[in-house]
Structures are given as structure tokens and as C-alpha cells.
Motif scaffolding. Structure first.
Motif, PDB file in Angstrom:
ATOM      1  N   VAL A   1      58.508 -13.325  29.150  1.00  0.00           N
ATOM      2  CA  VAL A   1      58.376 -14.767  29.026  1.00  0.00           C
ATOM      3  C   VAL A   1      57.221 -15.244  29.900  1.00  0.00           C
ATOM      4  O   VAL A   1      57.030 -14.754  31.022  1.00  0.00           O
ATOM      5  N   ASP A   2      56.405 -16.150  29.364  1.00  0.00           N
ATOM      6  CA  ASP A   2      55.240 -16.724  30.033  1.00  0.00           C
ATOM      7  C   ASP A   2      54.097 -15.727  30.240  1.00  0.00           C
ATOM      8  O   ASP A   2      53.148 -16.020  30.973  1.00  0.00           O
ATOM      9  N   GLN A   3      54.155 -14.564  29.593  1.00  0.00           N
ATOM     10  CA  GLN A   3      53.033 -13.625  29.664  1.00  0.00           C
ATOM     11  C   GLN A   3      51.862 -14.181  28.861  1.00  0.00           C
ATOM     12  O   GLN A   3      52.036 -14.740  27.782  1.00  0.00           O
ATOM     13  N   ILE A   4      50.637 -14.033  29.385  1.00  0.00           N
ATOM     14  CA  ILE A   4      49.451 -14.551  28.700  1.00  0.00           C
ATOM     15  C   ILE A   4      49.145 -13.704  27.469  1.00  0.00           C
ATOM     16  O   ILE A   4      49.055 -12.479  27.539  1.00  0.00           O
ATOM     17  N   ILE A   5      48.984 -14.383  26.325  1.00  0.00           N
ATOM     18  CA  ILE A   5      48.620 -13.708  25.075  1.00  0.00           C
ATOM     19  C   ILE A   5      47.158 -13.960  24.744  1.00  0.00           C
ATOM     20  O   ILE A   5      46.396 -13.036  24.474  1.00  0.00           O
ATOM     21  N   ILE A   6      46.764 -15.244  24.780  1.00  0.00           N
ATOM     22  CA  ILE A   6      45.399 -15.626  24.419  1.00  0.00           C
ATOM     23  C   ILE A   6      44.862 -16.610  25.453  1.00  0.00           C
ATOM     24  O   ILE A   6      45.582 -17.513  25.893  1.00  0.00           O
ATOM     25  N   GLU A   7      43.599 -16.437  25.821  1.00  0.00           N
ATOM     26  CA  GLU A   7      42.899 -17.382  26.699  1.00  0.00           C
ATOM     27  C   GLU A   7      41.850 -18.112  25.875  1.00  0.00           C
ATOM     28  O   GLU A   7      41.103 -17.499  25.103  1.00  0.00           O
ATOM     29  N   PHE A   8      41.796 -19.433  26.035  1.00  0.00           N
ATOM     30  CA  PHE A   8      40.835 -20.246  25.287  1.00  0.00           C
ATOM     31  C   PHE A   8      39.674 -20.666  26.181  1.00  0.00           C
ATOM     32  O   PHE A   8      39.826 -20.797  27.400  1.00  0.00           O
ATOM     33  N   ALA A   9      38.540 -20.888  25.553  1.00  0.00           N
ATOM     34  CA  ALA A   9      37.349 -21.324  26.303  1.00  0.00           C
ATOM     35  C   ALA A   9      37.571 -22.722  26.847  1.00  0.00           C
ATOM     36  O   ALA A   9      38.246 -23.546  26.225  1.00  0.00           O
TER      37      ALA A   9
ATOM     38  N   MET B   1      47.827 -24.579  33.024  1.00  0.00           N
ATOM     39  CA  MET B   1      47.861 -23.419  32.130  1.00  0.00           C
ATOM     40  C   MET B   1      47.525 -23.830  30.701  1.00  0.00           C
ATOM     41  O   MET B   1      47.838 -23.114  29.750  1.00  0.00           O
ATOM     42  N   SER B   2      46.870 -24.978  30.553  1.00  0.00           N
ATOM     43  CA  SER B   2      46.606 -25.512  29.210  1.00  0.00           C
ATOM     44  C   SER B   2      45.614 -24.663  28.422  1.00  0.00           C
ATOM     45  O   SER B   2      45.534 -24.784  27.199  1.00  0.00           O
ATOM     46  N   LYS B   3      44.826 -23.806  29.100  1.00  0.00           N
ATOM     47  CA  LYS B   3      43.848 -22.975  28.403  1.00  0.00           C
ATOM     48  C   LYS B   3      44.417 -21.632  27.959  1.00  0.00           C
ATOM     49  O   LYS B   3      43.671 -20.762  27.498  1.00  0.00           O
ATOM     50  N   TYR B   4      45.724 -21.461  28.114  1.00  0.00           N
ATOM     51  CA  TYR B   4      46.333 -20.181  27.778  1.00  0.00           C
ATOM     52  C   TYR B   4      47.453 -20.355  26.753  1.00  0.00           C
ATOM     53  O   TYR B   4      48.184 -21.348  26.782  1.00  0.00           O
ATOM     54  N   LEU B   5      47.565 -19.390  25.854  1.00  0.00           N
ATOM     55  CA  LEU B   5      48.747 -19.285  25.003  1.00  0.00           C
ATOM     56  C   LEU B   5      49.680 -18.306  25.697  1.00  0.00           C
ATOM     57  O   LEU B   5      49.348 -17.125  25.864  1.00  0.00           O
ATOM     58  N   LEU B   6      50.844 -18.806  26.129  1.00  0.00           N
ATOM     59  CA  LEU B   6      51.814 -17.985  26.840  1.00  0.00           C
ATOM     60  C   LEU B   6      52.952 -17.604  25.910  1.00  0.00           C
ATOM     61  O   LEU B   6      53.318 -18.364  25.008  1.00  0.00           O
ATOM     62  N   SER B   7      53.518 -16.447  26.144  1.00  0.00           N
ATOM     63  CA  SER B   7      54.678 -16.039  25.345  1.00  0.00           C
ATOM     64  C   SER B   7      55.861 -16.920  25.712  1.00  0.00           C
ATOM     65  O   SER B   7      56.261 -16.960  26.882  1.00  0.00           O
ATOM     66  N   PRO B   8      56.435 -17.638  24.759  1.00  0.00           N
ATOM     67  CA  PRO B   8      57.543 -18.539  25.082  1.00  0.00           C
ATOM     68  C   PRO B   8      58.867 -17.817  25.266  1.00  0.00           C
ATOM     69  O   PRO B   8      59.849 -18.434  25.634  1.00  0.00           O
ATOM     70  N   MET B   9      58.884 -16.501  25.014  1.00  0.00           N
ATOM     71  CA  MET B   9      60.131 -15.737  25.079  1.00  0.00           C
ATOM     72  C   MET B   9      59.808 -14.264  25.287  1.00  0.00           C
ATOM     73  O   MET B   9      58.687 -13.817  25.022  1.00  0.00           O
ATOM     74  N   PRO B  10      60.774 -13.480  25.754  1.00  0.00           N
ATOM     75  CA  PRO B  10      60.585 -12.029  25.742  1.00  0.00           C
ATOM     76  C   PRO B  10      60.748 -11.524  24.314  1.00  0.00           C
ATOM     77  O   PRO B  10      61.607 -11.999  23.576  1.00  0.00           O
TER      78      PRO B  10
ATOM     79  N   THR C   1      38.382 -22.644  20.909  1.00  0.00           N
ATOM     80  CA  THR C   1      37.727 -21.358  20.695  1.00  0.00           C
ATOM     81  C   THR C   1      38.421 -20.292  21.527  1.00  0.00           C
ATOM     82  O   THR C   1      38.685 -20.503  22.726  1.00  0.00           O
ATOM     83  N   VAL C   2      38.695 -19.153  20.904  1.00  0.00           N
ATOM     84  CA  VAL C   2      39.354 -18.057  21.608  1.00  0.00           C
ATOM     85  C   VAL C   2      38.346 -17.390  22.546  1.00  0.00           C
ATOM     86  O   VAL C   2      37.273 -16.943  22.108  1.00  0.00           O
TER      87      VAL C   2
END
Length: 666
Positions: A658-666, A596-605, A644-645
Motif C-alpha cells: 500500500v502506498d508504493q510508488i507506481i508512476i512518477e509524473f513530470a 505526493m501529488s506527482k506520484y501514482l501510489l498503490s492504493p492497496m496491497p 506527462t509520465v
């Protein structure tokens, strides 16, 4: 005495006030928001009044609704607890205008001491030691940087109407001062409706020590001190009374200054004067809290006084029956704040249902103040505190020992909690020695808290307990009905405990140690251990001894042969096999988690306040990506590396899991 009082608060402090009111024969009224319909304080009170939606700004902070609840129920007085409206002069005035008593100081004292800028000026005028700083109104971030430059770094940027760590930042350079001003004002505006901040010199290597005062308007006394230096993000984690640092002369001097300040504003109720104390026992006024403190139980235990009862009596017009010479300092008390947060994920808030909640039994040495119950909910709208665990002993070492055992006995499942972190803190030699500062946590955990900070004191203890429990499980399973006579299943005595795929530990058990059916000899790695314990199916705690040492182990079964055991905060995910099954297990492949290294995940609700990047944008390591608000705190998410976003998966203003995807990186 009052016949009925309303508690304008929620959670553990509302329950705490209700207990004392009932002890005094006073009926109680609770108020509750939509999120708190089933809350414990609502169940404990004699009456309960609904006051609005879940957000506190639409319920617990609406003065008119609290006043109307008093009128509707005939409540003669209001106890505000702490937080919310407890230091709001308009609330006190509104109650007074309607003939309702406020269980706390008058509007003059609230205004004078509740505003940190005004209080510092008054403290200086009263001859109280103060920290160098700028008490004026700061227009913008650039002015904040200029002021900070003049004072000299590091500086503390602090909300004037703040408390509980909200609206507070430490800046070590101009960039941090600029960012800290923006974050502090934003948090202050959303939490207190007042975005004013001030800047003062940050005292290096400080201790946070506070003096409890009690005044009836004529007679003012101090009830010794509380050591509150163990803090994280400026919020207290462990408090104790007395302080292991103060001597009698410093205690007396601080107490006398606290009383002088209280008299200067004609203070009338319980209150707390907070000081910063440096390594040479020089002390400086920090602020005065014109309310009951979260950590008041430790003072109650060493003085034998009920502070809530005295607040109620003073509000009714009674005079103190105590003089300063009557105040004693008996024994030692310690408080740990149990929070719904994940210490392994940078203490991010955790919300949801308390699937299991079993606190330690209360006694002369253990006290639990809580506002939750088994099966209750931890809401995202309020402070994440689950409970306050307080222990008492004749000296500091005994209070620490009692706390460590009580933490072992505190069983919470369904939400993450900070008990492992608290156990780790208590085990630090520096803590045991009493060498504390407000930098303690940052210095002892420079890279954050992780599992490596909590190795079991002796891994063989958990191996012994796991093997004994597993044998007990197997013996019950062997009693299945319908077995052919003479071919009943036999339970072996040889096992293998798997700590990890790299570590398998052979274990053997010899039962009936003393011939009375109690105890076993468990051999681990060729060494025999005497194990005696009391555990039955369905219980969460294994209580017993290993080699004559008292042990408390929390037990969670995991499948047919798995056990998650924890003691002293350390957790071990173990499996117990027969020797043959262990040989097969070593051949099983390990399933790797997805990348999941290419994603920014929500660390909390929480609430996604802002997205600060766009599709296709290049970002640098450390650049701000998004801001999430949870439990009344803003959390800035930054890029861990250049990139890059590729795609934005969430929208500002939306709720995140929690752990919801916010941003995906190239």
C-alpha cells in the motif's frame, strides 16, 4: 448419520459448518493452504490436511487433492460451503465416483442452475418471471456493444459462472459496455476458469430479494425471504429477514415460484432463488445459488432452523420433517458483513495481522460467525471478510438497535475495516424507514464515503468520556511511589479537550455524584452532564451512560494525553490538557504532510497486472494507467488530470505494498 465429514472451504463458513457437525456428533476434517496453516478452521477441526500453495487455483480449487484428502482421512461426505467448488458439477461427480457423499444438490441441478444462462432458460420454461436479456455466447466486445444497444441501456454484463460480484459490470453506454465486457470476462476467467458472460436489462430502482428453499427431493418448502438490497459493487453489505417491502401475497408468490423452479431440476438440499423486485412488487428471476448463502444466518434466526444441519441430514438420506405450514416468521434478523477494507479509501482491501480482535459477546440477540482470531492474519489471497455480525429482535427497529450497539462493541485493530461505514448506513433515515434499493449506497454516498458522513451524534459525549478517562489516568500516575509526604501530586478538575487546532473545549469534573464513588458531573461549555462509566486500564471499551443514555465508546490511548475515541462509527482524535498546557499547545506549529501529488501510489496491497503507459507519454484525465488485482478483484487506476509520465517505478507482475510508488509524473 455420517461419522466424519470434510469441509472443502476455509474462513468463517468452514468454522460455521464445523460447529454444526460437532453439535451433531460428527468428526470434521479441515483442508488448508500454505497461507492458512494457522487459520481458525484448522484449529477447530478434528483433523486437517494440507492441500497446496496459497493461491486458491493451486489448493482449494484442486478437485483431486480434496478427493485424496477424503480418502486419506476416511471422510464419508464433503460440505463445500460457498464459493470455491460449491457449485462445480465436476467436483460433485468426482466425489460420487469415489463413493463420497456431497452435502448439496446433484450434478444435474448444479449444472442447470449454476450456469446463469441455462438457469434463465429453465426458469422461463418453468413459468418463472425473467428479465429481458441475451443468453447466448458473446464472441467479443463489439458484439457485446451491439447486444447492449439492442436491449437498451442500462445493461448488466455478468459472468455466466459468476457469483459474489465477480465478473459483473453495469454499462450505461457503448463505451462502458465495451470496457465492462473486457473486465467482466477477465475477472470471470481468473476467478472461475470460465470467461462466458451474458447481458440483460438492468432494472432501475430494483430491490434484491431472495427466497431460501429446502428440499429432500420430494418435499420442497421455502423459508421466507431475505432482503439483500444494500450492496456495493454488486456485493451484499447488509442483509435482513424478512424484507420490509414484501407483503404476504408477494412473499407467497415468490416462494411458490422458487419451489416450482427447484422441483423442475429435482433439487435436493438447501438453495436460494434470487429475484429482482421493482417498486410495484413485480419480481423477476435473477439466479439460483445451489449452495449455502453467506447470509443464511438471518433465515436461521427467524425460523429457528439450522440450515447446515438440514443439508447434512438430507445428504445422508433423511427426509424433511417440515411442511410449508410449519414454517414460521418470528421476529427480525439483520446481518452486517465485516470486511478488511478501508471505507475512507474507496473500500480498498486491507491485509495484515489482526493486532486486536474483540467481537461483541454472543447472546440471544447477537451472533458472530467468523474465521479469524486475535493475532491472526488477513491474507491477500482470499475474500477480505473478517466476520458476519448478526442481530435479532422482535421487530426491525430492535434488530437495528442491537446491530448499532454490537458494531460499537466490535473492536478491530491492525487492519482497516468497514465498521464506520456500516454504522453510517444504519444511521440513515432512509434505511431506518426501509426504503431500500440496490442503488442505495450509490445514491446516499454519491461522492464516496468520508469522515463527514459520520459526525458524532453529540461531540460533547466524547469530550465527557475523554475527560473522565484522562482524570482516571492522572490519578493513577499521581500514585507514583517515593513522593515526599505532604507534597503528593494533586490531580486537578479543570481540563481542556482539543478536538482540532481550531477547537478547544473547556471541561470541568466534579466527582462522587451520589456519594458512592460512582459517577461524575462533567461540565462542557457551561452545561452539566451526568457521566457514569466502567473502564479500567487496558480495556478497549468504555461502557456507561451520559445523561442516562447508554453509550459504548472504543478507547485507544495515544501518547500521554491523546485519546482516539469512536462511537456509532464516528472517530475523534482528541487531546486532554491542563488549561496552561492547552494555551501552549495553541502556539505549536502544524506539521504539513509531504506533497505526493506527482506520484501514482498503490492504493492497496496486490498484484500489478499491467502498466498501460510508458516513460515520457502524455496522458489525459480519465486515461487508464495501471490495473491492480487484489482479493480476486481487478482495480483500474486512472489519471486524475492531464500530465506527462516521468518514470515508471514498478513492473507488471510484481507485488505492491500500500502506498508504493507506481508512476512518477513530470
Amino acid at each position: 448419520m455420517f461419522k466424519k465429514i470434510l469441509i472443502a472451504n476455509r474462513g468463517e463458513i468452514a468454522c460455521r459448518v464445523i460447529k454444526t457437525a460437532h453439535k451433531m456428533g460428527i468428526k470434521t476434517v479441515a483442508v488448508f493452504s500454505e497461507a492458512d496453516r494457522e487459520a481458525l478452521h484448522v484449529q477447530m477441526a478434528d483433523e486437517a490436511v494440507f492441500i497446496g500453495p496459497a493461491p486458491s487455483a493451486q489448493s482449494y480449487l484442486v478437485i483431486d487433492r480434496i478427493v485424496q484428502a477424503c480418502k486419506d482421512t476416511g471422510a464419508e461426505a464433503v460440505h463445500p460451503g460457498y464459493g470455491f467448488l460449491s457449485e462445480n458439477k465436476l467436483f460433485q461427480q468426482a466425489l460420487a465416483d469415489n463413493g463420497i457423499a456431497f452435502i448439496g444438490p446433484d450434478a444435474h441441478a448444479i449444472e442447470a442452475m449454476g450456469d446463469k444462462i441455462t438457469s434463465k432458460k429453465l426458469a422461463a420454461a418453468a413459468g418463472v418471471s425473467t428479465v429481458p436479456g441475451y443468453m447466448g455466447i458473446i464472441k467479443d466486445a463489439e458484439e457485446a456493444v451491439k447486444i447492449a444497444d439492442d436491449i437498451g441501456y442500462p445493461v448488466m454484463i455478468k459472468a455466466s459462472a459468476g457469483g459474489g460480484g465477480k465478473g459483473m459490470r453495469v454499462a450505461w453506454n457503448a463505451d462502458e459496455a465495451r470496457d465492462g465486457f473486457e473486465r467482466a470476462t477477465s475477472e470471470a476467467r481468473s476467478s472461475f476458469g470460465d470467461d462466458r458472460v451474458f447481458i440483460e436489462k438492468f432494472v432501475d430502482q430494483p430491490r434484491h430479494i431472495e427466497i431460501q428453499v429446502l428440499s429432500d427431493g420430494e418435499n420442497c418448502i421455502f423459508l421466507n425471504e431475505r432482503e439483500c438490497s444494500i450492496q456495493r459493487r454488486h456485493q451484499k453489505v447488509i442483509e435482513e429477514a424478512p424484507s420490509p417491502f414484501l407483503d404476504d401475497a408477494t412473499r407467497k408468490a415468490m416462494g411458490e415460484q422458487a419451489v416450482a423452479l427447484s422441483k423442475a431440476v429435482q433439487y435436493k438440499s438447501a438453495g436460494t432463488v434470487e429475484f429482482i423486485v421493482d417498486g410495484q412488487r413485480n419480481f423477476y428471476f435473477l439466479e439460483m445459488n445451489t449452495r449455502l448463502q453467506v447470509e443464511h444466518p438471518v433465515t436461521e434466526l427467524i425460523t429457528g432452523l439450522d440450515l447446515v444441519e438440514w443439508m447434512i441430514r438430507i445428504a445422508y438420506g433423511e427426509k424433511l420433517t417440515l411442511q410449508q405450514k410449519d414454517v414460521q416468521l418470528n421476529g427480525w434478523a439483520m446481518e452486517s458483513r465485516i470486511y478488511a477494507e478501508d471505507p475512507y479509501r474507496n473500500f480498498l482491501p486491507s491485509t495484515g495481522r489482526l493486532v486486536h480482535y474483540q467481537p461483541p459477546d454472543e447472546s440471544d440477540t447477537v451472533r458472530v460467525d467468523t474465521g479469524v482470531y486475535d493475532g491472526g492474519e488477513i491474507s491477500m489471497y482470499y475474500d477480505p471478510m473478517i466476520a458476519k455480525l448478526v442481530t435479532y429482535g422482535p421487530d426491525r427497529n430492535s434488530a437495528i438497535a442491537a446491530m448499532r450497539r454490537a458494531l460499537d462493541e466490535f473492536y478491530i485493530r491492525g487492519v482497516s475495516h468497514n465498521i464506520p461505514f456500516l454504522a453510517s448506513l444504519l444511521g440513515k433515515q432512509r434505511f431506518v424507514d426501509g426504503r431500500l434499493t440496490t442503488n442505495f449506497i450509490a445514491e446516499e454516498y454519491p461522492h464516496g464515503f468520508n469522515a463527514a458522513d459520520l459526525p458524532p451524534e453529540d461531540p460533547t459525549v466524547l469530550a465527557c468520556v475523554a475527560a473522565v478517562i484522562h482524570k482516571q489516568v492522572q490519578e493513577r500516575e499521581a500514585m507514583i511511589s517515593g513522593q515526599m509526604r505532604g507534597y503528593e501530586r494533586e490531580v486537578g478538575t479543570e481540563y481542556v479537550v482539543r478536538f482540532s487546532k481550531e477547537r478547544y473545549e473547556p471541561v470541568s469534573i466534579a466527582d462522587d455524584l451520589d456519594g458512592d464513588g460512582w459517577g461524575s458531573i462533567v461540565t462542557v461549555g457551561g452545561t452539566e452532564h451526568k457521566v457514569a462509566g466502567d473502564w479500567t486500564f487496558g480495556e478497549f471499551l468504555w461502557l456507561g451512560t451520559v445523561d442516562d443514555r447508554d453509550v459504548v465508546v472504543q478507547v485507544d490511548r495515544k501518547g500521554s494525553s491523546g485519546y482516539v475515541l469512536s462511537t456509532q462509527g464516528a472517530l475523534a482524535d482528541l487531546k486532554v490538557f491542563s488549561p496552561q498546557a492547552a494555551a501552549y499547545d495553541q502556539l505549536m506549529p502544524v506539521k504539513l504532510p509531504p506533497d505526493m501529488s506527482k506520484y501514482l501510489l498503490s492504493p492497496m496491497p496486490g498484484l500489478l497486472v499491467s502498466i498501460d503507459v510508458a516513460d515520457g507519454q502524455e496522458v489525459k484525465a480519465g486515461e487508464k494507467l495501471a490495473v491492480i488485482e487484489a482479493m480476486k478483484m481487478e482495480n483500474v487506476l486512472r489519471a486524475e488530470q492531464d500530465g506527462t509520465v516521468k518514470k515508471i517505478h514498478a513492473s507488471a507482475g510484481g507485488s505492491l505494498a500500500v502506498d508504493q510508488i507506481i508512476i512518477e509524473f513530470a
